[in-house]
Structures are given as C-alpha cells and as structure tokens.
Design an enzyme around this catalytic site. Structure first.
Site, PDB file in Angstrom:
ATOM      1  N   LYS A 187      56.054-124.615   1.162  1.00 22.94           N
ATOM      2  CA  LYS A 187      54.600-124.511   1.009  1.00 22.94           C
ATOM      3  C   LYS A 187      54.205-124.886  -0.422  1.00 22.94           C
ATOM      4  O   LYS A 187      53.290-125.663  -0.643  1.00 22.94           O
ATOM      5  CB  LYS A 187      54.143-123.084   1.349  1.00 22.94           C
ATOM      6  CG  LYS A 187      52.650-122.905   1.185  1.00 22.94           C
ATOM      7  CD  LYS A 187      52.166-121.551   1.644  1.00 22.94           C
ATOM      8  CE  LYS A 187      50.664-121.460   1.355  1.00 22.94           C
ATOM      9  NZ  LYS A 187      50.082-120.180   1.701  1.00 22.94           N
ATOM     10  N   GLU A 193      65.311-123.010  -5.009  1.00 27.91           N
ATOM     11  CA  GLU A 193      66.434-123.222  -4.086  1.00 27.91           C
ATOM     12  C   GLU A 193      66.235-124.510  -3.275  1.00 27.91           C
ATOM     13  O   GLU A 193      67.144-125.338  -3.139  1.00 27.91           O
ATOM     14  CB  GLU A 193      66.544-122.040  -3.097  1.00 27.91           C
ATOM     15  CG  GLU A 193      66.953-120.732  -3.733  1.00 27.91           C
ATOM     16  CD  GLU A 193      65.766-119.885  -4.175  1.00 27.91           C
ATOM     17  OE1 GLU A 193      64.698-120.458  -4.514  1.00 27.91           O
ATOM     18  OE2 GLU A 193      65.913-118.656  -4.200  1.00 27.91           O
ATOM     19  N   GLY A 246      53.429-118.392   4.180  1.00 25.00           N
ATOM     20  CA  GLY A 246      54.776-118.910   4.440  1.00 25.00           C
ATOM     21  C   GLY A 246      55.422-118.296   5.668  1.00 25.00           C
ATOM     22  O   GLY A 246      55.937-119.000   6.543  1.00 25.00           O
ATOM     23  N   ARG A 247      55.381-116.975   5.787  1.00 23.45           N
ATOM     24  CA  ARG A 247      56.074-116.315   6.908  1.00 23.45           C
ATOM     25  C   ARG A 247      55.290-116.405   8.217  1.00 23.45           C
ATOM     26  O   ARG A 247      55.729-115.890   9.238  1.00 23.45           O
ATOM     27  CB  ARG A 247      56.418-114.869   6.545  1.00 23.45           C
ATOM     28  CG  ARG A 247      55.257-114.036   6.058  1.00 23.45           C
ATOM     29  CD  ARG A 247      55.728-112.723   5.421  1.00 23.45           C
ATOM     30  NE  ARG A 247      54.642-111.992   4.793  1.00 23.45           N
ATOM     31  CZ  ARG A 247      54.204-112.196   3.548  1.00 23.45           C
ATOM     32  NH1 ARG A 247      54.746-113.150   2.809  1.00 23.45           N
ATOM     33  NH2 ARG A 247      53.230-111.470   3.048  1.00 23.45           N
ATOM     34  N   GLU A 332      58.474-108.400   4.113  1.00 26.49           N
ATOM     35  CA  GLU A 332      57.734-109.092   3.050  1.00 26.49           C
ATOM     36  C   GLU A 332      56.233-108.829   3.216  1.00 26.49           C
ATOM     37  O   GLU A 332      55.503-108.774   2.230  1.00 26.49           O
ATOM     38  CB  GLU A 332      58.015-110.609   3.085  1.00 26.49           C
ATOM     39  CG  GLU A 332      57.499-111.325   1.842  1.00 26.49           C
ATOM     40  CD  GLU A 332      58.048-112.741   1.672  1.00 26.49           C
ATOM     41  OE1 GLU A 332      59.042-112.934   0.955  1.00 26.49           O
ATOM     42  OE2 GLU A 332      57.481-113.667   2.283  1.00 26.49           O
ATOM     43  N   HIS A 356      79.223-102.390  20.161  1.00 23.84           N
ATOM     44  CA  HIS A 356      80.600-102.121  19.752  1.00 23.84           C
ATOM     45  C   HIS A 356      80.732-102.036  18.246  1.00 23.84           C
ATOM     46  O   HIS A 356      81.836-102.066  17.708  1.00 23.84           O
ATOM     47  CB  HIS A 356      81.517-103.207  20.323  1.00 23.84           C
ATOM     48  CG  HIS A 356      81.517-103.192  21.816  1.00 23.84           C
ATOM     49  ND1 HIS A 356      82.380-102.423  22.560  1.00 23.84           N
ATOM     50  CD2 HIS A 356      80.706-103.801  22.712  1.00 23.84           C
ATOM     51  CE1 HIS A 356      82.120-102.581  23.851  1.00 23.84           C
ATOM     52  NE2 HIS A 356      81.098-103.418  23.964  1.00 23.84           N
ATOM     53  N   LYS A 466      62.510-113.673  -9.607  1.00 22.83           N
ATOM     54  CA  LYS A 466      62.461-115.129  -9.841  1.00 22.83           C
ATOM     55  C   LYS A 466      62.238-115.406 -11.320  1.00 22.83           C
ATOM     56  O   LYS A 466      62.870-116.291 -11.895  1.00 22.83           O
ATOM     57  CB  LYS A 466      61.295-115.753  -9.058  1.00 22.83           C
ATOM     58  CG  LYS A 466      61.505-115.900  -7.575  1.00 22.83           C
ATOM     59  CD  LYS A 466      60.331-116.718  -6.997  1.00 22.83           C
ATOM     60  CE  LYS A 466      60.198-116.556  -5.501  1.00 22.83           C
ATOM     61  NZ  LYS A 466      58.975-117.138  -4.960  1.00 22.83           N
TER      62      LYS A 466
END
Ligand code: F6P
Length: 493
Positions: A187, A193, A246-247, A332, A356, A466
């Site tokens: 965005k 990254e 973004g999400r 978030e 399990h 950040k």
C-alpha cells in the site's frame, strides 16, 4: 456512572450458568443462537450467552451507538479518526458511498484489463506468479489462493513476505525467471521488507539474463508514483484508494493474484459473497446478526470471564491459513490501549492435527479458551468422502466434548466440560462463501471495536519497532540503546 459502565457491570457480574443447563433452561436456544446467511451456518449456542446477557449486550450496542457507527462506516465518513480517513473496503464490493463504489469499479476494470492482456500473452508466456508483500499485502491473497486454487492451478503461485532471504530461495529455485510474473504489493510502497525482496528479485531476473526485469513486474499500491519511480511502467501499476486499509485490502487491486490465478469470475464471486455479508451486517437485527453476536461472545469472554485468548480451528486443510489471516485482522485492528481489555490473542491450528497437539489444554487445562470451529459440510467432488466424514465427525465431537465433559473420580481422567465453542459450518467452499466468511470476520472485528469504543483502523503500535530497526540499520550516532540490545548487535551485526 455512564449507561455503558452500568451495562458492563451487569454483564460482568452475571453469574454464569453451565452450558448444558442453558440448553435445558432455554428450549429455543439453538434456534435463537444460530444464524444462516450467505451459505454459512453460525452456531453460537455452545457459548454462555443467555437471553439476559444478550439483552444487556443489545443495550450496550444502543448505548455505544453501534448502528450510527456502522452507518458512518458504510457512508464513507472518517471513522479512522486518528488518521482522518474513511475505511472503505466495502466499496470494493459495491457497498458504500456511490463515488467510492464508482472509483472501486473503475480500478477493478483497470485490473481486469491487465489480466486480460496478460492472458492474451502481452507479457509473453507466464507460468509462475511471485507475489511480494507483507501483512495485509500478503495474508489475504495467500489465504484465498491456498484455499481455492488447489485444483488444476493455472499458474504456480508463491507469496513471499519475510525479509529473510531464505524465503525467496524456494521460488528462485523452482521458478523459471523467463516465465515469472513478479507482483509487488505494498500500500505504501515503502515497506522495507517488501522493497528489499523486490530489489533482490530484480537482481535474480537480471542474473538470469532478462534484459528488462521491470517489464515482468506489476505493482499493487495506493502510491502509484512510487511504483513508477521504482521502475514499473504505469500501465502495470494497479492503484487502490488510500481509504482501503492494508488488512482489509484483498478486495482491491491487492487481490490481483487471486483474480489472475483463480479467474476473474471467481474474484467477482468472492466480492459478491462479501457483499452479501455486508448487507446482512447492515440490515439484520442485532439478535440475528452473525458478526454482532460473534462480537458479543468475544466481549463476554474477554471482559466478564478474563479470557485472554481465543482459538480458531478450521477442520479443512484448505483453510489452514485462516489463523494467521485472523491474527492480523483482529490483533492489528483491536490490540489497542484502553481501560478495558481489548482484542483477545488469536491462535489456532488445523483440525485434526491440532487435536493431537493442543487440545489437551483445551479439555483439561486451567485457561479459559473460547474455541471456534470452522468446517465445510460438502466434501466436494474431488475429495474422498471417507476422509471428509472423519474430519467432520472429529470436529463435531470436540465441540460436544468441550461442552459436556465427562465426570470421573479419577482427577486425571476427569473432564470438567462447560468449555465454550462456536461453530461455523460452510455449505460448500467456493469463492462466494469464502468472501462471506472473510467479510463476517471484518464486521465482527468492527463490532468489537465499536462496542469497546476504540478505532480498529489504525496501527501505530507497529511503528516504534520499525523506527528503532531503521536507526540501528543506519547506525545513527544519536541512538541510545539498552546494554542487552547493544550486546546482541555487537555479537551479530
Ligand atoms: O505492519 C504494519 C503494516 O502497515 C500493516 O498494516 C500492513 O498490512 C503492512 O504493514 C504492509 O504495509 P504495505 O502494504 O504498505 O507494504
């Protein structure tokens, strides 16, 4: 004391009734606490919400003006107050302010035109899609393609988010650079990254002798100028509006790899399924409103019962990426400072594997963990019915066992029961039902935030780390660090 405080007090002080007793006391419980909508069946009856608690939560919804906040959301008002912005992901699926819907449609058409061109061979033969992005720019596309793109995939798709170079090694090894389309999804188009992964991918293409690496790249972003500055031709930059968070962005051009890999029709069905859930959230009474009742259960357990986590278990391999997707969406959005407890920690795993590994704690441990089961009723043509039946049998048995327990004089073998769960049963897993499921989670997250009085659409909490990473990377003189961090840097950097 405000109305809201009085209501919270009433909710917190209500003495809980055992789940099995609730079924005896409320004969219409199953009917009242189940909702069927858009191919999904929601069962909240194995939670401690009783008629009185629901009355209090409905009053809380009124006191917190949930209806007004919902209308402001759909109307495109600046509901993200800290950033002075609207949150218009619903406009991407045709629900919201007319101007925003028109813009979303125009941008979708631009995206479709690029997909048509790619399919017609405008970028040469494409066999592989390498999607680079992180957080909301990766989790949604990764989840949807993994869930729906298993049969006869038209392309090999890899989604790489981690800045760890090892994450790129797999696709670099498997994909032929000549036939790879690289999608850079960000965005902001500044996320460190993603930018580093993009630069390494340019290098990979160059090393393979590709003369114009940028010619094989597509950018998905709300900052188209930055993508052009990076080197991608404007015709392959697919913008989306700043008001899509973004999400919440898989419905926008961030969904480009979904539409390319699964086909445009599937992408449209995904949007339409989400739109059906938008309409349900907007129009259904609170008592019949799946995202709102789900939010009531979340708030009951976090506020009144001190639950710090909630666990999600899809009993379907195709939904294995649901928990990571929800972690970003819910934590978030709602992991915010407040004088009340905010979002539960979301965790989970795939059934039956999780049985399990972690279910011992659910059945006999000392933590209260509301569990959510997600299953698909129809096996689908390609699946072996025997496997599917065993999968569902296990799913339903777990909810029943958690609730009823089994008494034994032997403490080691005693199952106390009365452990809450909810179940979402999807009729058939297809683009429309998956779209509806994801929109359900979005609106549940919004309803939680509205009832808590917090803003679910900003994320300042991720900034401090950040900033410090940037300062360490730049070796800033003024940076003062604690001795522990300094020692780690001295050892490793
Ligand atoms: O981690 C914070 C965050 O801003 C997320 O909200 C977002 O989804 C992610 O980073 C990626 O951001 P972008 O799409 O701008 O690269």
């Amino acid at each position: 004391m405000s109305d809201t405080d009085t209501l919270w007090q009433a909710i917190e002080s209500a003495a809980p009734t055992r789940l099995t007793d609730l079924f005896d006391a409320e004969p219409d419980r199953l009917e009242r606490l189940t909702v069927e909508e858009a191919g999904l069946y929601f069962d909240f009856s194995k939670t401690h919400l009783d008629a009185r608690l629901i009355d209090r939560f409905v009053e809380l919804a009124e006191a917190q003006d949930l209806a007004g906040k919902r209308e402001a959301l759909f109307a495109g008002e600046a509901v993200n107050a800290s950033e002075g912005r609207a949150a218009e992901h619903m406009a991407q699926r045709g629900q919201g302010a007319p101007d925003s819907v028109a813009l979303a449609n125009a941008l979708h058409m631009r995206m479709r035109a690029l997909i048509d061109a790619i399919e017609a061979g405008a970028l040469g033969e494409i066999r592989h899609i390498l999607h680079l992005g992180i957080g909301g720019s990766a989790l949604g596309p990764d989840f949807v393609i993994d869930a729906l793109g298993r049969e006869d995939p038209a392309y090999d798709v890899a989604v790489v988010s981690n800045v760890d170079g090892v994450a790129l090694e797999g696709p670099f090894h498997l994909f032929d650079p000549e036939y790879t389309l690289v999608v850079i999804a960000s965005k902001s188009f500044t996320t460190a990254e993603t930018m580093l992964n993009a630069e390494s991918t340019v290098q990979w293409l160059r090393n393979a002798g590709i003369a114009d690496p940028y010619g094989q790249m597509v950018a998905l972003t709300a900052e188209p100028d930055k993508a052009v500055d990076f080197g991608i031709d404007e015709t392959r930059v697919l913008p989306f509006p700043e008001t899509v968070g973004g999400r919440y962005s898989l419905w926008s051009s961030i969904g480009f790899p979904i539409a390319l890999a699964l086909g445009w029709e599937a992408f449209e069905q995904l949007l339409e399924g989400a739109a059906a859930m938008d309409r349900h959230f907007r129009l259904a009474d609170w008592r019949d409103n799946a995202p709102v009742i789900a939010a009531f259960t979340d708030l009951y357990y976090t506020q009144a019962r001190g639950a710090e986590t909630r666990a999600v278990f899809p009993y379907d391999e195709r939904l294995r990426l649901l928990a990571p997707y929800l972690q970003q969406l819910e934590m978030e959005s709602n992991g915010k400072a407040s004088d009340r407890a905010t979002a539960a920690i979301v965790w989970g795993g795939v059934g039956t594997d999780a049985q399990h590994a972690v279910f011992q704690l659910l059945h006999q441990g000392t933590h209260l963990v509301p569990a959510e089961f997600v299953a698909v009723a129809e096996a689908g043509d390609h699946r072996d019915p025997a496997h599917h039946e065993q999968l569902l049998v296990n799913c339903f048995a777990q909810g029943s066992a958690l609730m009823t327990g089994r008494a034994s004089d032997d403490a080691d073998r005693n199952f106390p029961g009365d452990r809450p769960s909810s179940t979402i049963l999807i009729e058939t897993l297809d683009p429309a039902s998956l779209g509806a499921l994801l929109a359900f989670y979005e609106h549940r997250t919004f309803a939680n935030a509205a009832l808590l009085g917090i803003n679910p659409f900003d994320q300042f909490g991720v900034e401090l780390g950040k900033d410090i990473a940037r300062a360490i990377a730049d070796d800033e003189d003024a940076l003062t660090l604690d001795p522990s961090t300094r020692a780690l840097i001295d050892r490793a950097l």
